[in-house]
Design a protein around this motif. Structure first.
Motif, short mmCIF file in Angstrom:
data_model
loop_
_atom_site.label_atom_id
_atom_site.label_comp_id
_atom_site.label_asym_id
_atom_site.label_seq_id
_atom_site.Cartn_x
_atom_site.Cartn_y
_atom_site.Cartn_z
N ARG A 158 43.21 39.22 49.12
CA ARG A 158 43.44 38.21 48.09
C ARG A 158 44.82 37.57 48.27
O ARG A 158 44.96 36.36 48.11
CB ARG A 158 43.33 38.83 46.70
N GLU A 161 44.59 35.03 50.88
CA GLU A 161 43.94 33.82 50.37
C GLU A 161 44.95 32.95 49.63
O GLU A 161 45.01 31.73 49.83
CB GLU A 161 42.80 34.18 49.42
N LEU A 179 40.45 29.54 43.10
CA LEU A 179 40.04 30.94 43.18
C LEU A 179 39.41 31.46 41.90
O LEU A 179 39.04 32.63 41.81
CB LEU A 179 41.25 31.81 43.55
#
Length: 216
Positions: A158, A161, A179
């Protein structure tokens, strides 16, 4: 409303910049400084969202002022505003933690766009400056790429990302929408990423993202 500190040792330049900023009803210049030392004091006392600092000022230059503001009032985002676009100024501005670098010779719309971007948690470089940064980091890309990939090795999936989206220039709000998470969570991720990568701001994190190949 975005609260601004404007610092430039030339009164006419300050008046011109203030006039440009006044064209946007969401921007409010709450303090003005004629030198770097005054700029630091006003940043601490007024807590603006963004400080616009000229690089060449008396008593304390803009780069030194930016570094002091970063230590004393880290919540204040700093944008360097200058007529000088030499590579050494750009590199030093990024090193001291500036979130933006704009040329006074640029389009006035760049100034307003840059202020909004930085206030929203993003980084902003004028197009001319961005080209210089890209060119500067083009040499030795393979070696830096390997080092950058090592640096992001400890990030979670994450966090990678989020870092990739920071590298793409998205603000916290835009990352949150992309997201499907709340903006506060994005801020927490970005803070953790900066700590893990040992970088001072989003610009430096974005450079790592590009060097590591997270951004196309």
């Amino acid at each position: 409303m975005i609260r601004l500190l404007l610092a430039d040792d030339e009164a006419m330049i300050r008046a011109g910049i203030r006039a440009i900023l006044a064209s946007d009803p969401e921007l409010d210049v709450v303090a003005e400084a004629a030198d770097g030392r005054e700029a630091v004091d006003l940043a601490i006392s007024h807590h603006p969202d963004v400080a616009l600092l000229d690089i060449r000022m008396p008593r304390l230059d803009g780069l030194a002022a930016a570094a002091e503001i970063g230590r004393a009032a880290p919540e204040v985002a700093v944008v360097m505003l200058t007529t000088f676009g030499e590579d050494d100024y750009i590199a030093k501005a990024l090193d001291v933690g500036a979130s933006g670098f704009l040329l006074k010779s640029g389009d006035p719309r760049e100034l307003i766009a840059g202020v909004h971007a930085v206030a929203d948690g993003a980084a902003y470089l004028s197009p001319k400056v961005a080209r210089r940064v890209i060119t500067q980091f083009a040499g030795g890309r393979m070696a830096r790429g390997a080092a950058a990939r090592d640096r992001i090795g400890g990030l979670t999936e994450r966090e990678r990302e989020v870092l990739a989206l920071v590298g793409a220039g998205l603000s916290n709000a835009e990352i949150a929408r992309r997201l499907h998470i709340v903006e506060g969570t994005v801020k927490a991720y970005v803070s953790a990423i900066l700590t893990r990568l040992d970088v001072r701001n989003r610009v430096q994190a974005a450079i790592v993202a590009h060097e590591a190949g997270l951004v196309a």
